[in-house]
Design a protein around this motif. Structure first.
Motif, PDB file in Angstrom:
ATOM      1  N   GLU B   8       0.841  -1.203   0.000  1.00  0.00           N
ATOM      2  CA  GLU B   8       0.000   0.000   0.000  1.00  0.00           C
ATOM      3  C   GLU B   8       0.874   1.251   0.000  1.00  0.00           C
ATOM      4  OE1 GLU B   8      -2.761   0.116   3.210  1.00  0.00           O
ATOM      5  OE2 GLU B   8      -3.433  -1.951   2.909  1.00  0.00           O
ATOM      6  N   ARG B  10       1.607   4.694   1.412  1.00  0.00           N
ATOM      7  CA  ARG B  10       1.299   5.407   2.655  1.00  0.00           C
ATOM      8  C   ARG B  10       2.087   6.711   2.674  1.00  0.00           C
ATOM      9  NH1 ARG B  10      -0.453   1.587   6.603  1.00  0.00           N
ATOM     10  NH2 ARG B  10      -0.970   3.443   7.849  1.00  0.00           N
ATOM     11  N   LEU B  28       2.888   5.074  11.077  1.00  0.00           N
ATOM     12  CA  LEU B  28       2.002   4.144  10.380  1.00  0.00           C
ATOM     13  C   LEU B  28       1.408   3.092  11.308  1.00  0.00           C
ATOM     14  CD1 LEU B  28       4.109   3.667   7.103  1.00  0.00           C
ATOM     15  CD2 LEU B  28       2.250   5.285   7.556  1.00  0.00           C
TER      16      LEU B  28
END
Lengths: 219, 153
Positions: B8, B10, B28
């Motif tokens: 992903e 981020r 995160l």
């Protein structure tokens, strides 16, 4: 058992990490930017005595642990030394860089020694430089050898990466531009003892020694 | 700064020289990766960058930008564990568990480059990952079990 293709994968992965992480280190005013050296060509001929004197300075640098600890033989085991543990001893953690000399067979040097031109500020942290961390090629092994042996080795293109005198000088200049291992040796940070002298003085000595025809002790 | 973590994209608000470990844990919330020593002496913070095991306390976010970052959360999950994770469970390797995510990330790298490691191969590749509980014999067994699973043996 590691296959050839697996080793190729490992080497590609390790070298693939090279080059990143450097962009931030070359910004305006960045203290970790490249070092500018000056090649001071000698005026007139350089005598053998001057050349040998320059060599002794060079040997003091290349035999210093900051340099020689990674110029080891085909045991492929880097050495460690520092103020807290006296004479050089094998790198802790059972480290072996393998025939690849970058640890591709097991534990890459780059797992801990990342590529970065940032200062080495932290004592005991794995040092880093502007190149993928590695042992010198095995034909460059000079750990524990005396001055005459290392001298004959460094002037031998078969054992110095195919370099002539100009190539040896350029090697130092290029190292300073990318802040690689020679540069690190003079400014290792983290409380480590640096190689003796300065990078510029080392370059000056190399210019003098090569201009004198690369004389070695005992000849 | 954009990071690709476990497939992903981020975004983290971090200086380029921020240790990747800080970004993973504090920005995160990927807390499976552990802070142990902060100086690459223990291996607890091991993650993968483009497939290679690295100590995330030493790697900066600048080094990681544009590369595939894999953490223990991305290696596999409860529903689909990586063979290394499955072997760790089967052998009940963990005691306190603190170092184990780093151990598994290192083991996963080893098995990528060596599908049938000997004891010596395991000791050589894993010796930079410390375990205060002394689970080393179980780690060795689990690596061999994972290797067998991955080979389909």
């Amino acid at each position: 058992m590691m296959t050839r293709s697996r080793l190729a994968f490992a080497i590609a992965a390790i070298l693939g990490l090279a080059g990143a992480g450097l962009a931030y280190a070359h910004g305006d005013g960045d203290p970790s930017a490249a070092i500018d050296l000056v090649v001071n060509s000698p005026e007139g001929e350089v005598g053998e005595d001057e050349g040998l004197a320059a060599w002794e300075n060079i040997y003091a640098v290349v035999s210093h642990p900051r340099c020689s600890n990674c110029h080891v033989d085909d045991s492929n085991t880097p050495m460690w030394s520092g103020p807290s543990y006296g004479e050089a001893r094998p790198h802790g953690m059972n480290i072996n860089a393998g025939a690849s000399r970058i640890g591709a067979e097991s534990l890459p040097c780059g797992t801990c020694h990342i590529q970065s031109t940032a200062p080495n500020d932290h004592p005991h942290a794995a040092p880093h430089a502007g190149l993928t961390w590695m042992l010198a090629p095995v034909e460059f092994a000079w750990f524990g050898k005396d001055s005459a042996d290392v001298c004959r080795q460094i002037r031998d293109p078969e054992r110095n990466g195919g370099r002539d005198g100009a190539g040896l000088v350029e090697h130092i200049v290029h190292d300073a531009q990318i802040k690689a291992f020679i540069t690190w040796g003079f400014n290792p940070g983290g409380g480590r003892e640096p190689a003796p002298g300065t990078m510029q003085a080392h370059l000056d000595d190399m210019v003098m020694w090569t201009a004198a025809g690369m004389p070695c002790p005992g000849e | 700064m954009k990071l690709t973590v476990n497939g992903e994209t981020r975004t983290v608000d971090a200086e380029p020289d921020t240790p990747l470990l800080w970004a993973l844990r504090d920005d995160l919330d990927l807390t499976g990766t552990k802070y142990g020593c902060g100086i690459a002496q223990c291996g607890a913070c091991t993650v993968h960058l483009d497939g290679q095991a690295v100590r995330s306390c030493q790697a900066t976010v600048a080094l990681a930008e544009g590369r595939e970052i894999t953490t223990i959360e991305g290696l596999g999950g409860a529903d689909a564990p990586h063979p290394v994770q499955a072997a760790w469970i089967e052998k009940q390797v963990a005691q306190c568990g603190y170092c184990q995510s780093g151990q598994m990330m290192q083991a996963a790298w080893l098995l990528e480059i060596n599908p049938d490691p000997s004891d010596a191969d395991i000791d050589r590749a894993m010796a930079g990952n410390l375990c205060r509980c002394g689970t080393y014999p179980l780690i060795r067994e689990a690596v061999k079990l994972a290797a067998a699973k991955m080979r389909g043996a």
